[in-house]
Design an enzyme around this catalytic site. Structure first.
Site, short mmCIF file in Angstrom:
data_model
loop_
_atom_site.label_atom_id
_atom_site.label_comp_id
_atom_site.label_asym_id
_atom_site.label_seq_id
_atom_site.Cartn_x
_atom_site.Cartn_y
_atom_site.Cartn_z
N GLU A 105 0.80 -1.22 0.00
CA GLU A 105 0.00 0.00 0.00
C GLU A 105 0.84 1.28 0.00
O GLU A 105 0.38 2.31 -0.50
CB GLU A 105 -0.94 0.01 1.23
CG GLU A 105 -2.03 -1.03 1.19
CD GLU A 105 -3.03 -0.79 0.07
OE1 GLU A 105 -3.34 0.38 -0.21
OE2 GLU A 105 -3.50 -1.77 -0.53
N SER A 112 -53.94 -17.40 -0.73
CA SER A 112 -54.94 -18.03 0.14
C SER A 112 -54.52 -18.11 1.60
O SER A 112 -55.35 -18.44 2.46
CB SER A 112 -55.28 -19.43 -0.37
OG SER A 112 -55.94 -19.34 -1.62
#
Length: 730
Positions: free
Chosen positions: A163, A429
């Site tokens: 990094e 239902s």
């Protein structure tokens, strides 16, 4: 001519001969006023001409000035091309510096005063515990940290190498690194490298949002410079390693090591450290639990970078590459995170803003959560493609509303949308029990007869699933078979508004349209609402409010919230509870819910299938547990004729059988020996007897209300069973 002589001569006025030829007007040389040497510029002496006797100018006293060069200015020396480039380069640099200073001044003006900036406090840790006290999930900061001095050297070195390899050489920003990244991105015609330092990343994590704008980037640079002035390199590394996100809800290297490898950060190997360092670029995409191959390839890049930076030698790097890290095998799909997200949504209402570490004690049973997860994921994996269904949800709660398990989708890693709580779909239902309860509360009984025949409501002609009609049937039979015409007749008989009021009273919070089609479950509701509304059938008619948080305490043990027992009153009279349980248990015994039968344990429920087979439901209960299952597709596309009595009922039964292990058998409320208890106004209305002067249809089983349930589409009822139960069709 001398000035004195000219003054003594007679004055001569100029004459303008208008009529004569035109003459050029000019000053005569004798009339010019000479300029003395004192009036001449001191740097140069201008040459002066003396008039000759013949009127011609004499030779000048000095050589005439040279003609100016082309391109020159005033006869000055011409500047060379390199000189001009240097000159204008310096001018541009000067203006660039001025502009940069102005830009940083503007950025600084939009930041809080530097002297008031402080490193924000670590986010509070919110631990979520189950009924057994075990921590099921963590939100916020994990509450664990690791110091750089306690870690092996290769742990921070891995992050620096990949990094910010010039971490110890810059002061917050790295111009060389930025230039190198820019060149690499140009050559690759895309963003392949970033130029942010570890300090810049820390500034972003501590103070800024994740938005990608030019102004935010400048703020990041200013804050990085400030961090470098305020903290040492070791302190910056400490902050960075304990704040960076590694995916899967893990913040900080210690939490990530425990999450992925089941060990402390100080115990990680070189290959494991390299894998974690590689996650920073894209924690979601490269998570080893989700993309192990991608995570290992990225770890190899980190190891190569460490070797190039001199942190390790080539042999060590090769050994680590040959022995890659492996994340712990996940025992679940992370379904508990659906619960954790739901808790975070309601937490603020109970204790307000959370600033300190807390432990949330919940009603979640870890074993039931695992059973529910396995039922949803394994059944969908095995049969989802066959039925054309991709998603499912399940929720289970005690009859008093304590949620024991919640599954919001097939996989939390793939989708964090909670379909058990947030999704609203047509229940089909499975909504009909509210229609029949409305009828019972207005004087009908399970054995009341109603006609099953074609019906038309302002041009709307609802049909049964089989498009066949059975004439006179009992309410029990009609509900068990989900005869649409009977449900619509009852809704029109007592009014759609009465039906919606019943549903709202039992726990449905969504808006319901009071029209005839409400009889078939056309208004959208959530699975949580449906399960809550069925709970009064399991608890003898008491209203409930679903809940998952039992108590909240701080790390010091101080109780900040404790749920007190609440009574919302009786919402259904016990006699009607007994009637409904008599009717609804028939669905599981000989109806379309046969696949939900629990092997002798009393249970009741209702199947549901929405229009075009888009949704499949099964909502049911025992005396100890209420559970609902929904299956469908997120885009509401039709399934391959999946009905509520099929896969949803199977999943429900699988979960309920496991959830009731070592649980004593108990009868449903209001029932005695499988029948609802008779009340004074029902002494002569035993099941199977004459009702309302009309006989029960032939083929019914004596002594009980035989029924076969279907949802809005009959849930695939076998024709032979209908013949057996109801006799000849009409």
């Amino acid at each position: 001519m001398a000035l004195g002589r000219r003054n003594k001569a007679a004055r001569r006025e100029p004459k303008f001969d208008v009529e004569g030829p035109k003459r050029e007007l000019r000053v005569d040389p004798e009339d010019r006023i000479p300029i003395s040497d004192e009036d001449m510029p001191r740097t140069k002496t201008r040459a002066r001409k003396k008039p000759a006797s013949n009127g011609k100018a004499s030779a000048p006293d000095a050589a005439p000035a040279k003609a100016p060069r082309k391109g020159g200015s005033g006869g000055g020396r011409r500047r060379s091309l390199p000189g001009r480039l240097v000159y204008w380069g310096l001018v541009l640099c000067l203006w660039g510096v001025i502009g940069l200073v102005g830009l940083f001044a503007w950025v600084g003006a939009h930041l809080p005063p530097i002297q008031s900036l402080e490193v924000p406090k670590r986010p509070p840790s919110i631990q979520i515990a189950g009924t057994d006290g075990r921590i099921l999930a963590v939100r916020g900061d994990s509450g664990v940290s690791a110091k750089v001095k306690e870690l092996p050297k290769y742990v921070p070195q891995a992050f620096i190498a990949i990094e910010d390899r010039r971490f110890y050489e810059h002061y917050g920003i790295d111009p060389i690194g930025i230039a190198r990244a820019a060149v690499a991105n140009i050559l690759r015609r895309g963003v392949s490298q970033g130029g942010s330092t570890l300090t810049q990343q820390l500034a972003k994590n501590l103070f800024l949002t994740q938005e990608r704008t030019f102004s935010r980037k400048l703020q990041e640079v200013v804050l990085a410079l400030w961090l470098e002035q305020k903290f040492s390199k070791t302190e910056i590394l400490d902050l960075y390693l304990n704040r960076v996100y590694f995916g899967a809800g893990a913040y900080g290297v210690e939490a990530a090591a425990q999450r992925y490898f089941g060990k402390h950060a100080r115990e990680m190997s070189l290959s494991e450290a390299a894998m974690l360092a590689g996650l920073v670029r894209s924690p979601s995409r490269l998570a080893p639990t989700r993309n192990p191959n991608g995570a290992q390839r990225r770890a190899q890049v980190v190891l190569a970078a460490m070797a190039n930076s001199g942190f390790i030698n080539d042999k060590t790097a090769a050994t680590a590459i040959a022995q890659p890290a492996h994340a712990l095998k996940q025992t679940s799909n992370g379904s508990i995170n659906y619960v954790a997200d739901w808790i975070m949504d309601v937490l603020d209402d109970l204790v307000g803003r959370v600033d300190d570490d807390i432990v949330v004690e919940t009603s979640i049973d870890p074993a039931m959560q695992l059973y529910a997860e396995q039922a949803i994921t394994e059944e969908l994996t095995a049969k989802g493609e066959k039925f054309g269904v991709e998603q499912g949800a399940l929720i289970a709660m005690t009859p008093d509303g304590a949620v024991r398990a919640m599954i919001g989708g097939k996989s939390y890693a793939e989708s964090q949308f909670n379909r058990a709580v947030a999704a609203k779909r047509q229940p089909g239902s499975s909504f009909k029990p509210f229609v029949y309860l409305t009828a019972l509360e207005r004087g009908l009984t399970p054995d009341t007869i109603r006609e099953d025949k074609p019906i038309s409501v302002r041009g709307w002609k609802p049909e049964n699933y089989t498009r066949e009609y059975y004439g006179p049937v009992t309410l029990t039979q009609a509900l068990a078979m989900s005869l649409n015409t009977v449900s619509v007749r009852l809704t029109l008989e007592f009014g759609p508004t009465a039906v919606t009021r019943t549903a709202h009273r039992l726990g449905i919070a969504s808006k319901l349209e009071p029209n005839a089609s409400i009889a078939l479950g056309t208004s959208e509701v959530s699975l949580l609402e449906m399960a809550s509304a069925f709970a009064p059938f399991a608890n003898n008619g008491m209203a409930i409010s679903p809940h998952v948080i039992e108590s909240i305490r701080g790390r010091n043990g101080k109780v900040r919230y404790r749920r007190r027992p609440q009574s919302f009153g009786q919402t259904i009279e016990p006699r009607y509870v007994g009637m409904m349980n008599t009717m609804l248990q028939e669905t599981l015994q000989i109806g379309t819910g046969r696949k939900a039968e629990l092997g002798g344990r009393p249970a009741a429920g209702k199947t549901g299938t929405s229009q075009d087979f888009r949704d499949g439901w099964f909502v049911g209960y025992t005396a100890q547990l209420v559970a609902g299952v929904w299956l469908g597709n997120d885009d509401s596309s039709p399934t391959k004729k999946m009905t509520g009595g099929g896969l949803p009922a199977e999943i429900w039964a699988r979960f309920m059988k496991n959830a009731h292990r070592n649980t004593p058998v108990a009868s449903l409320p209001g029932l005695h020996g499988g029948f609802y208890l008779p009340y004074p106004n029902q002494q002569n209305e035993a099941p199977g007897m004459v009702q309302n002067d009309r006989p029960v249809p032939p083929g019914s089983i004596p002594g009980r209300s035989a029924s076969v349930a279907t949802p809005a589409r009959n849930d695939g009822m076998d024709s032979w069973l209908l013949d057996r139960l109801l006799g000849p069709r009409r």
